[in-house]
Design a protein around this motif. Structure first.
Motif, PDB file in Angstrom:
ATOM      1  N   SER A  82       0.854  -1.191   0.000  1.00 48.44           N
ATOM      2  CA  SER A  82       0.000   0.000   0.000  1.00 48.44           C
ATOM      3  C   SER A  82       0.886   1.235   0.000  1.00 48.44           C
ATOM      4  O   SER A  82       2.050   1.184   0.379  1.00 48.44           O
ATOM      5  CB  SER A  82      -0.912   0.009   1.225  1.00 48.44           C
ATOM      6  N   PRO A  85      -0.942   6.538   3.409  1.00 48.42           N
ATOM      7  CA  PRO A  85      -2.409   6.522   3.575  1.00 48.42           C
ATOM      8  C   PRO A  85      -3.100   7.876   3.426  1.00 48.42           C
ATOM      9  O   PRO A  85      -3.757   8.355   4.347  1.00 48.42           O
ATOM     10  CB  PRO A  85      -2.578   5.957   4.987  1.00 48.42           C
ATOM     11  N   TYR A  86      -2.959   8.486   2.254  1.00 49.91           N
ATOM     12  CA  TYR A  86      -3.644   9.759   2.028  1.00 49.91           C
ATOM     13  C   TYR A  86      -5.159   9.568   1.891  1.00 49.91           C
ATOM     14  O   TYR A  86      -5.923  10.472   2.183  1.00 49.91           O
ATOM     15  CB  TYR A  86      -3.099  10.444   0.762  1.00 49.91           C
ATOM     16  N   GLN A  87      -5.590   8.391   1.388  1.00 51.67           N
ATOM     17  CA  GLN A  87      -7.037   8.116   1.253  1.00 51.67           C
ATOM     18  C   GLN A  87      -7.479   7.349   2.493  1.00 51.67           C
ATOM     19  O   GLN A  87      -7.469   6.121   2.539  1.00 51.67           O
ATOM     20  CB  GLN A  87      -7.306   7.309  -0.019  1.00 51.67           C
ATOM     21  N   ALA A  88      -7.898   8.089   3.497  1.00 48.36           N
ATOM     22  CA  ALA A  88      -8.118   7.504   4.818  1.00 48.36           C
ATOM     23  C   ALA A  88      -9.147   6.372   4.813  1.00 48.36           C
ATOM     24  O   ALA A  88      -8.979   5.383   5.533  1.00 48.36           O
ATOM     25  CB  ALA A  88      -8.550   8.594   5.794  1.00 48.36           C
ATOM     26  N   GLU A  89     -10.185   6.481   3.992  1.00 51.54           N
ATOM     27  CA  GLU A  89     -11.280   5.501   4.065  1.00 51.54           C
ATOM     28  C   GLU A  89     -10.823   4.094   3.707  1.00 51.54           C
ATOM     29  O   GLU A  89     -11.451   3.120   4.132  1.00 51.54           O
ATOM     30  CB  GLU A  89     -12.436   5.916   3.139  1.00 51.54           C
ATOM     31  N   ILE A  90      -9.764   3.976   2.900  1.00 54.71           N
ATOM     32  CA  ILE A  90      -9.287   2.637   2.549  1.00 54.71           C
ATOM     33  C   ILE A  90      -7.871   2.410   3.080  1.00 54.71           C
ATOM     34  O   ILE A  90      -7.112   1.611   2.551  1.00 54.71           O
ATOM     35  CB  ILE A  90      -9.334   2.393   1.016  1.00 54.71           C
ATOM     36  N   SER A  91      -7.523   3.123   4.144  1.00 54.95           N
ATOM     37  CA  SER A  91      -6.193   2.988   4.738  1.00 54.95           C
ATOM     38  C   SER A  91      -6.277   2.921   6.257  1.00 54.95           C
ATOM     39  O   SER A  91      -5.296   3.211   6.943  1.00 54.95           O
ATOM     40  CB  SER A  91      -5.313   4.180   4.345  1.00 54.95           C
ATOM     41  N   GLN A  92      -7.446   2.553   6.790  1.00 54.32           N
ATOM     42  CA  GLN A  92      -7.607   2.570   8.240  1.00 54.32           C
ATOM     43  C   GLN A  92      -6.660   1.580   8.924  1.00 54.32           C
ATOM     44  O   GLN A  92      -6.265   1.784  10.067  1.00 54.32           O
ATOM     45  CB  GLN A  92      -9.063   2.272   8.623  1.00 54.32           C
ATOM     46  N   GLY A  93      -6.286   0.518   8.229  1.00 54.99           N
ATOM     47  CA  GLY A  93      -5.408  -0.478   8.835  1.00 54.99           C
ATOM     48  C   GLY A  93      -4.057   0.115   9.188  1.00 54.99           C
ATOM     49  O   GLY A  93      -3.615   0.070  10.345  1.00 54.99           O
ATOM     50  N   ILE A  94      -3.397   0.697   8.193  1.00 50.97           N
ATOM     51  CA  ILE A  94      -2.062   1.247   8.463  1.00 50.97           C
ATOM     52  C   ILE A  94      -2.179   2.494   9.338  1.00 50.97           C
ATOM     53  O   ILE A  94      -1.326   2.741  10.193  1.00 50.97           O
ATOM     54  CB  ILE A  94      -1.280   1.508   7.147  1.00 50.97           C
ATOM     55  N   CYS A 292      -6.701   9.522  10.339  1.00 47.00           N
ATOM     56  CA  CYS A 292      -6.223  10.087   9.071  1.00 47.00           C
ATOM     57  C   CYS A 292      -4.887  10.785   9.319  1.00 47.00           C
ATOM     58  O   CYS A 292      -4.527  11.054  10.465  1.00 47.00           O
ATOM     59  CB  CYS A 292      -7.232  11.081   8.497  1.00 47.00           C
TER      60      CYS A 292
ATOM     61  N   LEU B  70      -6.646  -5.468  10.994  1.00 46.20           N
ATOM     62  CA  LEU B  70      -6.332  -4.122  10.502  1.00 46.20           C
ATOM     63  C   LEU B  70      -5.954  -4.172   9.020  1.00 46.20           C
ATOM     64  O   LEU B  70      -6.344  -3.310   8.233  1.00 46.20           O
ATOM     65  CB  LEU B  70      -5.187  -3.489  11.300  1.00 46.20           C
ATOM     66  N   ASN B  74      -7.197  -2.138   4.627  1.00 47.09           N
ATOM     67  CA  ASN B  74      -6.277  -1.394   3.752  1.00 47.09           C
ATOM     68  C   ASN B  74      -6.473  -1.798   2.302  1.00 47.09           C
ATOM     69  O   ASN B  74      -6.572  -2.986   2.004  1.00 47.09           O
ATOM     70  CB  ASN B  74      -4.827  -1.766   4.107  1.00 47.09           C
ATOM     71  N   TYR B  82      -3.800   0.833  -8.706  1.00 47.85           N
ATOM     72  CA  TYR B  82      -3.470   1.842  -7.681  1.00 47.85           C
ATOM     73  C   TYR B  82      -2.853   3.013  -8.444  1.00 47.85           C
ATOM     74  O   TYR B  82      -1.646   3.238  -8.374  1.00 47.85           O
ATOM     75  CB  TYR B  82      -2.447   1.227  -6.730  1.00 47.85           C
ATOM     76  N   THR B 473     -15.359   2.658   7.019  1.00 45.97           N
ATOM     77  CA  THR B 473     -15.507   4.023   7.519  1.00 45.97           C
ATOM     78  C   THR B 473     -16.058   4.861   6.388  1.00 45.97           C
ATOM     79  O   THR B 473     -15.574   4.782   5.262  1.00 45.97           O
ATOM     80  CB  THR B 473     -14.134   4.609   7.915  1.00 45.97           C
TER      81      THR B 473
END
Lengths: 425, 493
Positions: A82, A85-94, A292, B70, B74, B82, B473
């Protein structure tokens, strides 16, 4: 696809480039290799390195066990492949993991805020110095000679051409910072005093005492660490203004010096002066907790030439390794690990003549009475042991001294062999 | 009370600190084979902390589950396209992960004797040589840790060279289309930044440049192909203008994926450039790093490269520290070695022909995608695209939908968004770089999604404005995060 573009060949894609900028020959390198040839090539290279040796090298890069769960987690493609994580909605994991990382770094260091990582410990030092210059509007830096020599060199590279004067502070006979030298050199132009604890010789500095001296002149105290395992046991530098360090010890393999994970941590009041990325807590449109990247107005992609630093890419995956490591060891394990390191190093040190008598953690300086460090190390290599680091290359005055490190990985029999090599005439 | 509230098949996951309960742990150390020591006695009681306050206590399985859960939140290149422009998100070959973990490489200590480090040194030498060949430059340093770190190294070398010539000069020119790291870097090296306005084709305006280049200018920092994905066709003339006034050309190599094997910066006049090994050479981005910012230089700058440099004595490699003109170290040790191993493995797998083919495929994919998107989106500049294409949201903005909204809606279609609102010279930019590793099928699916969103903007803009709708989210409140920064977990008091 070419038909969609009205082209005959992929060469048509570059036909418009001026001939003068085209590279028309073949790159001078071999043809592509198969997977197993590549694996073989690197195996052969690895065999020319130190395979199967016990090592007593530390000096900023430590030999600690890497729990297997670390690679199991960081090898997951969702983390490994990945982007930032600028796109928070699909980066909550990191983002959640970075938030945990920032929290654990604060807990370890006694600070209130920490960023999402720096390149490494060494490059975090000039970042801290520049931060201190911004905060204090002063421009002179003092750095202890017992800070890692290569970290000091990096600081010099950054400050030299910005005309920020840097002066070094001597160490005392016992290997710790000479407080009189500090008092003599500290003045109203000093932005920061930079010390390392445990210092390059493994010794624990008197942070409280020197923080009073530094703050008395309105300068900031920057405390550096290279051996993060020490923080499981020793009192963190709570009176520092900025803490920078290296988390290589936390499940990051030595890998000939990188990639590692640096940290920078500080007090809440300096949050807008901190360089690099920060993950923050917020909510989503339905009011649930979410994370975020935040305070981006400090950073280069928004602020450009007025940014706190030019840092962009950091060491996120290495920070994740450290986070997994800290989670596995936890409150109890971090202490037990540190206690094992302390016990091993003191077992070894008790058998050797020491150069300094201040308290040390898992590294110390031994004298090689009567022999040269190179002689001892050569004899040890025959026994499949890599001895300590001869210090003369960095400290000419410590000619017959070696820096030794013992960790939880050091075996008693190897330590006994090492001690014998020092003793034998 | 039912605590599993999410509809997602993966459970909600608290933070580690909220999972913690006293006495749990996830490790087992071997029994100590030496006598234990009393920390307070050994270190002094004042140097020993009672505990790490609030540090988590969880079991091994909880740790595994925590991070696995988690990870499912992602997006990643392994899951789909991407297309972040200028980020070059391409496939990360797994053999590179395997070779980087080869024990003798992964456990090599940087201070191990040189006689036991020859393998690492050979890897570094081989990569330096390959990158010098690819860039057409004289020499390469692999010490910088990332692109911005490479920029710093390169501009510092420019300053050192000019100082040696008697005058470091005062400013660095940066096109208004440049990455933010360029002006930030120039400042860190003590230069004032002068922005150069691009022309109506998104390129450097030769007349503007000529007026700007004075004896005060140390260098121009130029990205080629530039951030709108267009090759600066006058690059030779541009370099000539700088050189004539004794200034240098720094090339930002972020877009080198468009050039490998077809054009070499060293041949067209660049004096120094960095390469992002985590872009062009496929080392994984890892959620933000690590990277590696190799810097390649023309002959005049070689003496200023960071210390130490590799030196060959017959069959034996040594590190040479005797470099009187070097700018010094930019970091400890020798660079992000583990990243270098991966990049070399990538180059070996491709070979000369494969590298060139990868470039052509990257160009083909970008131009194909551009052709499919043009009916629905406004291309920013007519000039031919190289490895990426940039659109503006002009047509969609009329309905009140901006590039950031289209990006969020793309998430619902299973794609990571493109780069949003960059470069700054394009109003409402959509910057799209598919890379060579995407199939036609994936590109077609992406184009379908973009076409569908364009229709939604016409018929139901609210649907796009409130996106994403399918993520765990919903839209994250970034303004709130910045207004009241909470950057660490705290126990409830």
């Amino acid at each position: 696809m070419l038909a969609t573009l009205g082209m005959q060949s992929e060469e048509d894609l570059i036909a418009y480039l001026p001939p003068a900028v085209r590279f028309n020959s073949r790159l001078s390198m071999e043809d592509g290799k198969s997977e197993f040839e590549i694996v073989d090539y690197f195996k052969e290279r690895a065999e020319r390195n130190a395979n199967g040796y016990a090592s007593f090298l530390g000096a900023g890069v430590y030999n600690h066990y890497r729990p297997v769960l670390v690679d199991a987690i960081v090898s997951r493609g969702e983390f490994l492949t990945s982007y930032t994580p600028y796109q928070a909605e699909i980066s909550q994991g990191i983002l959640a993991a970075i938030f945990e990382f920032q929290t654990m770094v604060c807990q370890l260091t006694g600070m209130e805020v920490a960023n999402a990582s720096m390149y490494d410990g060494s490059s975090a030092v000039p970042e801290a110095a520049m931060m201190a210059v911004r905060v204090t509007h002063r421009d002179r830096i003092l750095i202890a000679r017992a800070v890692h020599p290569e970290y000091r060199e990096v600081l010099g590279t950054y400050t030299h051409r910005q005309h920020i004067p840097v002066e070094e502070l001597a160490y005392e006979k016992n290997g710790r910072l000479d407080l009189d030298d500090l008092k003599a050199k500290l003045d109203d132009h000093t932005a920061a005093v930079i010390v390392q604890s445990p210092n390059f010789f493994g010794l624990i500095e008197q942070i409280d005492e020197l923080s009073h001296i530094v703050h008395g002149k309105g300068a900031l105290l920057v405390v550096v660490f290279t051996e993060a395992v020490a923080l499981g046991l020793i009192e963190p530098p709570r009176h520092a203004d900025i803490v920078v360090g290296e988390l290589q010890s936390f499940a990051i393999s030595p890998s000939y010096g990188g990639p590692f994970a640096g940290i920078i941590a500080t007090h809440e009041k300096f949050i807008r002066q901190i360089p690099g990325r920060l993950a923050g807590e917020t909510t989503d449109a339905s009011g649930h907790r979410a994370f975020c990247l935040t305070l981006a107005t400090r950073e280069q992609h928004i602020r450009r030439e007025k940014a706190t630093s030019n840092i962009c890419t950091n060491q996120a995956l290495l920070a994740l390794m450290a986070t997994v490591f800290m989670s596995l060891y936890g409150k109890q394990g971090m202490r037990e690990l540190a206690e094992q390191n302390l016990a091993k190093a003191h077992y070894l040190a008790d058998k050797l003549p020491l150069a300094f008598d201040a308290p040390f953690f898992n590294e110390f300086v031994a004298r090689t009475n009567g022999k040269s460090p190179e002689q001892i190390n050569a004899a040890l290599l025959d026994r499949k042991i890599i001895g300590g680091l001869p210090l003369a290359r960095f400290y000419p005055e410590l000619e017959n001294c070696v820096l030794l490190c013992a960790t939880e990985m050091s075996r008693r029999q190897d330590m006994d062999t090492l001690a014998q090599a020092f003793a034998k005439q | 009370m039912i605590r599993k509230v999410s509809k997602h098949i993966v459970q909600n996951e608290p933070l580690l600190f909220e999972l913690s309960s006293p006495g749990k742990c996830g490790y087992q150390l071997p029994a100590l084979d030496v006598p234990p020591v009393d920390p307070a006695k050994t270190l002094g009681a004042e140097n020993v902390r009672p505990e790490i306050e609030d540090f988590p206590e969880v079991s091994e399985f909880e740790v595994l589950r925590h991070f696995t859960r988690l990870s499912t939140w992602n997006y990643a290149i392994d899951l789909g396209l991407y297309p972040l422009g200028s980020c070059t998100m391409k496939y990360n070959p797994r053999v590179n992960e395997v070779v980087a973990r080869t024990e003798g490489l992964a456990w090599a200590h940087p201070y191990a004797p040189e006689v036991l480090s020859q393998g690492c040194m050979e890897v570094i030498a081989a990569l330096e040589q390959a990158l010098a060949e690819i860039t057409g430059m004289d020499a390469v340093t692999l010490q910088p840790a990332a692109g911005a770190h490479g920029e710093f190294t390169g501009v510092l070398m420019i300053r050192a060279l000019l100082e040696q010539r008697g005058n470091p000069r005062k400013k660095v020119l940066v096109p208004d289309s440049a990455h933010g790291t360029n002006p930030a870097t120039a400042r860190m090296v003590g230069y004032a930044v002068e922005n150069i306005k691009s022309n109506e084709r998104g390129m450097i305006d030769i007349d503007v440049l000529k007026r700007a280049v004075t004896e005060d200018v140390a260098a121009l920092m130029i990205t080629n192909p530039n951030t709108v994905g267009v090759f600066e066709e006058n690059i030779r003339e541009i370099c000539g203008i700088l050189h004539e006034k004794g200034a240098l050309v720094y090339m930002d190599g972020a877009n080198m994926n468009a050039l490998v094997g077809i054009s070499r910066p060293g041949d067209f006049g660049a004096d120094v450039m960095h390469l992002n090994l985590h872009k062009t050479f496929s080392t994984p981005h890892g959620g933000g790093g690590p990277g590696s910012g190799a810097v390649a230089v023309a002959k005049a700058l070689t003496p200023f490269l960071p210390s130490p440099r590799l030196k060959r004595n017959g069959d034996f490699w040594t590190w040479n520290y005797d470099l009187p003109d070097s700018i010094g170290r930019v970091r400890a040790y020798y660079g992000n070695f583990g990243v270098l191993v991966r990049a070399l493995a990538y180059i070996m797998a491709h070979g000369a022909n494969g590298l060139r083919q990868a470039t052509l495929d990257a160009l083909l994919n970008a131009n194909y995608l551009r052709a499919l998107l043009e009916p629905n989106y406004q291309i920013a500049y007519d000039a031919p695209s190289m490895h990426e294409c940039v659109f503006s949201d002009d047509r969609q903005a009329k309905k009140g939908v901006r590039t950031g909204d289209i990006a969020k809606r793309l998430i619902d279609y299973g794609f990571h968004p493109y780069t949003v609102s960059f470069p700054l010279i394009v109003r409402g930019a959509l910057m799209i770089e598919p890379t060579e590793t995407e199939s036609k099928r994936e590109l077609d699916l992406f184009a379908d999604a973009m076409a569908s969103i364009a229709r939604e903007v016409e018929n139901d803009p609210e649907l796009v404005l409130k996106a994403p709708h399918s993520t765990r989210t919903s839209r994250v409140d970034e303004v709130k995060a910045a207004r009241n920064p909470i950057v660490r977990w705290q126990p409830r008091s």
